[in-house]
Design a protein around this motif. Sequence first.
Motif, mmCIF file in Angstrom:
data_model
loop_
_atom_site.group_PDB
_atom_site.id
_atom_site.type_symbol
_atom_site.label_atom_id
_atom_site.label_comp_id
_atom_site.label_asym_id
_atom_site.label_seq_id
_atom_site.Cartn_x
_atom_site.Cartn_y
_atom_site.Cartn_z
ATOM 1 N N GLU A 1 6.851 1.617 -19.648
ATOM 2 C CA GLU A 1 6.772 2.867 -20.406
ATOM 3 C C GLU A 1 6.571 2.464 -21.850
ATOM 4 O OE1 GLU A 1 10.152 5.328 -19.580
ATOM 5 O OE2 GLU A 1 9.552 5.581 -17.484
ATOM 6 N N GLY A 2 5.449 2.878 -22.409
ATOM 7 C CA GLY A 2 5.084 2.473 -23.764
ATOM 8 C C GLY A 2 3.641 2.032 -23.749
ATOM 9 N N ILE A 3 3.328 0.994 -24.521
ATOM 10 C CA ILE A 3 1.965 0.435 -24.476
ATOM 11 C C ILE A 3 2.054 -1.092 -24.501
ATOM 12 C CG2 ILE A 3 0.739 2.388 -25.527
ATOM 13 C CD1 ILE A 3 0.816 0.857 -28.210
ATOM 14 N N PRO B 1 0.043 15.650 -35.877
ATOM 15 C CA PRO B 1 0.934 15.163 -34.821
ATOM 16 C C PRO B 1 0.900 16.091 -33.607
ATOM 17 C CG PRO B 1 2.145 15.621 -36.869
ATOM 18 C CD PRO B 1 0.777 16.212 -37.013
ATOM 19 N N GLU B 2 1.370 15.561 -32.481
ATOM 20 C CA GLU B 2 1.447 16.380 -31.267
ATOM 21 C C GLU B 2 2.393 17.564 -31.529
ATOM 22 O OE1 GLU B 2 3.169 14.303 -27.899
ATOM 23 O OE2 GLU B 2 1.874 15.390 -26.516
ATOM 24 N N THR B 3 3.511 17.273 -32.208
ATOM 25 C CA THR B 3 4.471 18.335 -32.538
ATOM 26 C C THR B 3 4.716 18.314 -34.049
ATOM 27 O OG1 THR B 3 5.521 17.641 -30.475
ATOM 28 C CG2 THR B 3 6.666 19.315 -31.743
ATOM 29 N N GLY C 1 -5.983 10.240 -20.816
ATOM 30 C CA GLY C 1 -5.041 9.604 -19.891
ATOM 31 C C GLY C 1 -3.976 10.580 -19.456
ATOM 32 N N PRO C 2 -3.319 10.287 -18.335
ATOM 33 C CA PRO C 2 -2.296 11.185 -17.820
ATOM 34 C C PRO C 2 -1.103 11.306 -18.771
ATOM 35 C CG PRO C 2 -2.784 9.405 -16.266
ATOM 36 C CD PRO C 2 -3.501 9.089 -17.522
ATOM 37 N N ASN C 3 -0.242 12.279 -18.537
ATOM 38 C CA ASN C 3 0.997 12.403 -19.312
ATOM 39 C C ASN C 3 1.782 11.096 -19.213
ATOM 40 O OD1 ASN C 3 1.140 15.661 -17.961
ATOM 41 N ND2 ASN C 3 0.788 15.224 -20.082
ATOM 42 N N GLY C 4 2.277 10.642 -20.339
ATOM 43 C CA GLY C 4 3.104 9.435 -20.349
ATOM 44 C C GLY C 4 2.309 8.144 -20.337
ATOM 45 N N ALA C 5 0.988 8.220 -20.526
ATOM 46 C CA ALA C 5 0.149 7.011 -20.447
ATOM 47 C C ALA C 5 0.301 6.112 -21.679
ATOM 48 C CB ALA C 5 -1.313 7.408 -20.272
ATOM 49 N N GLY C 6 0.792 6.668 -22.793
ATOM 50 C CA GLY C 6 1.002 5.846 -23.983
ATOM 51 C C GLY C 6 0.152 6.233 -25.186
ATOM 52 N N LYS C 7 -0.587 7.315 -25.086
ATOM 53 C CA LYS C 7 -1.498 7.707 -26.177
ATOM 54 C C LYS C 7 -0.736 8.016 -27.471
ATOM 55 C CE LYS C 7 -2.917 11.130 -23.659
ATOM 56 N NZ LYS C 7 -2.066 10.996 -22.453
ATOM 57 N N THR C 8 0.329 8.819 -27.334
ATOM 58 C CA THR C 8 1.086 9.194 -28.534
ATOM 59 C C THR C 8 1.835 7.990 -29.110
ATOM 60 O OG1 THR C 8 1.268 11.475 -27.808
ATOM 61 C CG2 THR C 8 2.899 10.739 -29.409
ATOM 62 N N THR C 9 2.324 7.131 -28.254
ATOM 63 C CA THR C 9 3.000 5.921 -28.743
ATOM 64 C C THR C 9 2.028 5.104 -29.595
ATOM 65 O OG1 THR C 9 4.378 5.876 -26.759
ATOM 66 C CG2 THR C 9 4.214 3.819 -28.009
ATOM 67 N N PHE C 10 0.806 4.967 -29.103
ATOM 68 C CA PHE C 10 -0.232 4.237 -29.842
ATOM 69 C C PHE C 10 -0.463 4.898 -31.213
ATOM 70 C CE2 PHE C 10 -4.898 3.662 -30.598
ATOM 71 C CZ PHE C 10 -4.895 2.288 -30.781
ATOM 72 N N ILE D 1 7.286 -1.560 -25.826
ATOM 73 C CA ILE D 1 7.774 -1.271 -24.478
ATOM 74 C C ILE D 1 9.145 -0.604 -24.571
ATOM 75 C CG2 ILE D 1 8.432 -2.268 -22.246
ATOM 76 C CD1 ILE D 1 6.242 -4.374 -22.676
ATOM 77 N N TYR D 2 9.192 0.644 -24.136
ATOM 78 C CA TYR D 2 10.472 1.362 -24.126
ATOM 79 C C TYR D 2 11.298 0.943 -22.924
ATOM 80 C CZ TYR D 2 8.656 4.597 -27.657
ATOM 81 O OH TYR D 2 8.147 5.144 -28.806
ATOM 82 N N ARG D 3 10.607 0.757 -21.800
ATOM 83 C CA ARG D 3 11.322 0.482 -20.558
ATOM 84 C C ARG D 3 10.376 -0.158 -19.554
ATOM 85 N NH1 ARG D 3 14.234 3.735 -16.569
ATOM 86 N NH2 ARG D 3 12.572 5.274 -16.574
HETATM 87 N N1 LIG Z 1 11.223 7.533 -28.089
HETATM 88 C C1 LIG Z 1 11.052 7.172 -26.818
HETATM 89 N N2 LIG Z 1 12.075 6.613 -26.136
HETATM 90 C C2 LIG Z 1 11.919 6.215 -24.846
HETATM 91 N N3 LIG Z 1 10.765 6.333 -24.152
HETATM 92 C C3 LIG Z 1 9.721 6.886 -24.784
HETATM 93 C C4 LIG Z 1 9.801 7.333 -26.138
HETATM 94 N N4 LIG Z 1 8.586 7.838 -26.494
HETATM 95 C C5 LIG Z 1 7.803 7.723 -25.411
HETATM 96 N N5 LIG Z 1 8.479 7.145 -24.392
HETATM 97 C C6 LIG Z 1 7.923 6.834 -23.060
HETATM 98 O O1 LIG Z 1 6.744 6.069 -23.232
HETATM 99 C C7 LIG Z 1 5.738 6.487 -22.314
HETATM 100 C C8 LIG Z 1 4.492 6.886 -23.082
HETATM 101 O O2 LIG Z 1 4.752 8.115 -23.767
HETATM 102 P P1 LIG Z 1 3.650 8.780 -24.711
HETATM 103 O O3 LIG Z 1 4.289 9.960 -25.361
HETATM 104 O O4 LIG Z 1 3.085 7.738 -25.583
HETATM 105 O O5 LIG Z 1 2.560 9.238 -23.652
HETATM 106 P P2 LIG Z 1 1.296 10.176 -23.826
HETATM 107 O O6 LIG Z 1 0.150 9.487 -23.185
HETATM 108 O O7 LIG Z 1 1.132 10.587 -25.239
HETATM 109 O O8 LIG Z 1 1.736 11.426 -22.937
HETATM 110 P P3 LIG Z 1 1.344 12.981 -23.074
HETATM 111 O O9 LIG Z 1 -0.087 13.073 -22.636
HETATM 112 O O10 LIG Z 1 2.283 13.625 -22.095
HETATM 113 O O11 LIG Z 1 1.569 13.422 -24.477
HETATM 114 C C9 LIG Z 1 6.373 7.593 -21.470
HETATM 115 O O12 LIG Z 1 6.867 7.027 -20.274
HETATM 116 C C10 LIG Z 1 7.509 8.098 -22.329
HETATM 117 O O13 LIG Z 1 8.571 8.611 -21.534
#
Ligand SMILES: Nc1ncnc2c1ncn2[C@@H]1O[C@H](COP(=O)(O)OP(=O)(O)OP(=O)(O)O)[C@@H](O)[C@H]1O
Length: 246
Positions: free
Chosen positions: A21-23, A90-92, A40-49, A12-14
């Motif tokens: 924000e996170g997973i 990676p995404e980037t 999932g929508p932008n910011g849903a947590g996929k990349t964090t996972f 959890i980032y926030r």
């Molecule tokens: N390093 C970080 N520090 C703070 N918050 C972060 C960090 N990385 C991701 N977040 C937050 O965690 C949430 C999930 O982000 P994540 O990148 O996992 O989403 P995503 O589903 O991959 O989005 P997208 O489809 O846009 O790539 C978002 O609210 C993002 O702002």
Amino acid sequence: MYPIETIELTKIYRKTSQGIEGIEKISLKLSEGQILSLLGPNGAGKTTFIKIITSQILPDSGEVFIYGNPLCKIIKESQILIRQQIGYLPETPFFYAKLTGWEFARFMESIYNCPLEEGGSLSFHSIADAFNLTSHLNKLIASYSQGMLRKLVLCFAITFGKKIIILDEPSNGLDPDSYLTLKDILRECRAQKRAILLSTHHLSLAQEIADEIAIFHQGHIKCKVKNDGSVEVLYKKIIHEVKNIE
Ligand SMILES: Nc1ncnc2c1ncn2[C@@H]1O[C@H](COP(=O)(O)OP(=O)(O)OP(=O)(O)O)[C@@H](O)[C@H]1O
């Protein structure tokens, strides 16, 4: 034993008024010969996972098991050995712009300790050919287009991911021909019993290629089902439901 199993993975980032924000408590299993697509929508947590599974970040709690080996609670050296089993886009992605494609490929070969020539129709050479990349490999990476960069890293992910492949937005920037090639390659990887985790915003890619779909929303899995060919309808339904609850 599963190639990938996560148990209650939380980062959890926030915390916000809308949720987190996170997973939070993400439990998923990925079998051999299976393609699981995260939507999932932008910011849903996929990349964090994905970042936790590829040990780029540590979770606050929960665990990732790669073929039964716990990833988060082990020492760095063991993590590196596990990472060597995972082909990852990676995404980037990061590039050394002053190397040629070939030089970068040889560098990656030494990191993964896996010969580029290995793998038959899924060797680096074969995949680079299939993506029409071979004629560019002697050029500096600085001169590559976005699509060429993506294809170069896709070549690495597939060459080195002999058992597990994790792809974050693999179709971004690909021309139509390369997109079709990507789907063929992923089908071949599946036929070889590799486990493939795929995060994408392209519903058509998920629909055509995935065996299972997991829809993320605000850090949680809202739906995990077998792909019955109606991903677009399912996605609309789930996102509509969560919007109505909010
Ligand atoms: N390093 C970080 N520090 C703070 N918050 C972060 C960090 N990385 C991701 N977040 C937050 O965690 C949430 C999930 O982000 P994540 O990148 O996992 O989403 P995503 O589903 O991959 O989005 P997208 O489809 O846009 O790539 C978002 O609210 C993002 O702002």
